[in-house]
Design a protein around this motif. Structure first.
Motif, mmCIF file in Angstrom:
data_model
loop_
_atom_site.group_PDB
_atom_site.id
_atom_site.type_symbol
_atom_site.label_atom_id
_atom_site.label_comp_id
_atom_site.label_asym_id
_atom_site.label_seq_id
_atom_site.Cartn_x
_atom_site.Cartn_y
_atom_site.Cartn_z
ATOM 1 N N LYS A 9 0.829 -1.162 -0.256
ATOM 2 C CA LYS A 9 0.067 0.288 0.013
ATOM 3 C C LYS A 9 0.817 1.302 -0.041
ATOM 4 C CE LYS A 9 -3.957 -1.743 2.478
ATOM 5 N NZ LYS A 9 -5.063 -1.670 3.406
ATOM 6 N N ARG A 10 0.457 2.217 -0.716
ATOM 7 C CA ARG A 10 1.309 3.621 -0.866
ATOM 8 C C ARG A 10 0.693 4.278 0.412
ATOM 9 N NH1 ARG A 10 3.669 5.821 -4.190
ATOM 10 N NH2 ARG A 10 3.803 6.052 -6.477
ATOM 11 N N VAL A 11 1.766 4.761 1.236
ATOM 12 C CA VAL A 11 1.501 5.549 2.249
ATOM 13 C C VAL A 11 1.180 7.042 1.986
ATOM 14 C CG1 VAL A 11 2.548 6.736 4.330
ATOM 15 C CG2 VAL A 11 3.007 4.221 3.741
ATOM 16 N N VAL A 12 0.021 7.600 2.358
ATOM 17 C CA VAL A 12 -0.407 8.762 1.909
ATOM 18 C C VAL A 12 0.327 9.870 2.893
ATOM 19 C CG1 VAL A 12 -2.224 10.218 1.478
ATOM 20 C CG2 VAL A 12 -2.415 7.959 0.844
ATOM 21 N N LEU A 13 1.010 10.769 2.496
ATOM 22 C CA LEU A 13 1.720 11.469 3.242
ATOM 23 C C LEU A 13 0.732 13.122 3.570
ATOM 24 C CD1 LEU A 13 5.411 11.887 1.917
ATOM 25 C CD2 LEU A 13 4.445 10.471 3.904
ATOM 26 N N PRO A 14 0.814 13.401 4.668
ATOM 27 C CA PRO A 14 -0.108 14.674 5.050
ATOM 28 C C PRO A 14 0.526 15.705 4.120
ATOM 29 C CG PRO A 14 1.588 14.309 6.843
ATOM 30 C CD PRO A 14 1.575 13.112 5.991
ATOM 31 N N SER A 15 -0.385 16.619 3.663
ATOM 32 C CA SER A 15 0.019 17.703 2.883
ATOM 33 C C SER A 15 0.754 18.723 3.610
ATOM 34 C CB SER A 15 -1.274 18.532 2.298
ATOM 35 O OG SER A 15 -2.103 19.194 3.337
ATOM 36 N N ARG A 16 1.794 19.348 2.801
ATOM 37 C CA ARG A 16 2.637 20.417 3.662
ATOM 38 C C ARG A 16 1.559 21.706 4.197
ATOM 39 N NH1 ARG A 16 7.485 20.959 -0.539
ATOM 40 N NH2 ARG A 16 8.517 18.890 -0.049
ATOM 41 N N PRO A 17 2.061 22.259 5.195
ATOM 42 C CA PRO A 17 1.141 23.221 5.593
ATOM 43 C C PRO A 17 1.601 24.546 4.715
ATOM 44 C CG PRO A 17 3.281 23.050 7.042
ATOM 45 C CD PRO A 17 2.807 21.825 6.082
ATOM 46 N N ASP A 18 0.671 25.555 4.555
ATOM 47 C CA ASP A 18 0.714 26.572 3.742
ATOM 48 C C ASP A 18 1.836 27.444 4.341
ATOM 49 O OD1 ASP A 18 -1.710 26.042 2.194
ATOM 50 O OD2 ASP A 18 -2.989 27.183 3.194
#
Length: 107
Positions: A9-18
């Motif tokens: 499974k691909r690990v979904v990384l959290p999006s970068r903060p603005d």
């Protein structure tokens, strides 16, 4: 063909903060104490030691303060110009109405 890699499974990384806004950066700089480590970073990075690092830090600090003061003056000027533009627009509309009124009156 490697079948095992398809089952991972691909690990979904959290999006970068603005990134911080200019106002947030300015607020942070304004709240910084004069002995804040950011002002002594040049000493810690081995900046040209032949010159006095205290005077370099002071110079950079003064440049930052001048930038902040200039930026504040620019923001004030921008606000003043926006207000004046609105006043001119309103005066232009009133002038157009007055001209239309004069043109509509018989001589």
């Amino acid at each position: 063909m490697n079948i095992g890699s398809k089952n991972k499974k691909r690990v979904v990384l959290p999006s970068r903060p603005d990134p911080p806004t200019v106002d947030q950066i300015l607020e942070d700089i304004n709240r910084a104490a004069p002995n804040d480590p950011v002002f002594s970073i040049l000493e810690q990075t081995g900046h040209d030691s032949s010159r006095s690092s205290d005077s370099d830090v002071d110079l950079k600090f003064q440049q930052c303060r001048q930038y902040l003061d200039l930026n504040e003056r620019l923001q004030e000027s921008r606000s003043r110009l926006l207000r004046q533009r609105e006043e001119l627009r309103a005066a232009g509309e009133q002038l157009d109405r007055d001209v239309a009124k004069v043109k509509g009156q018989p001589l």
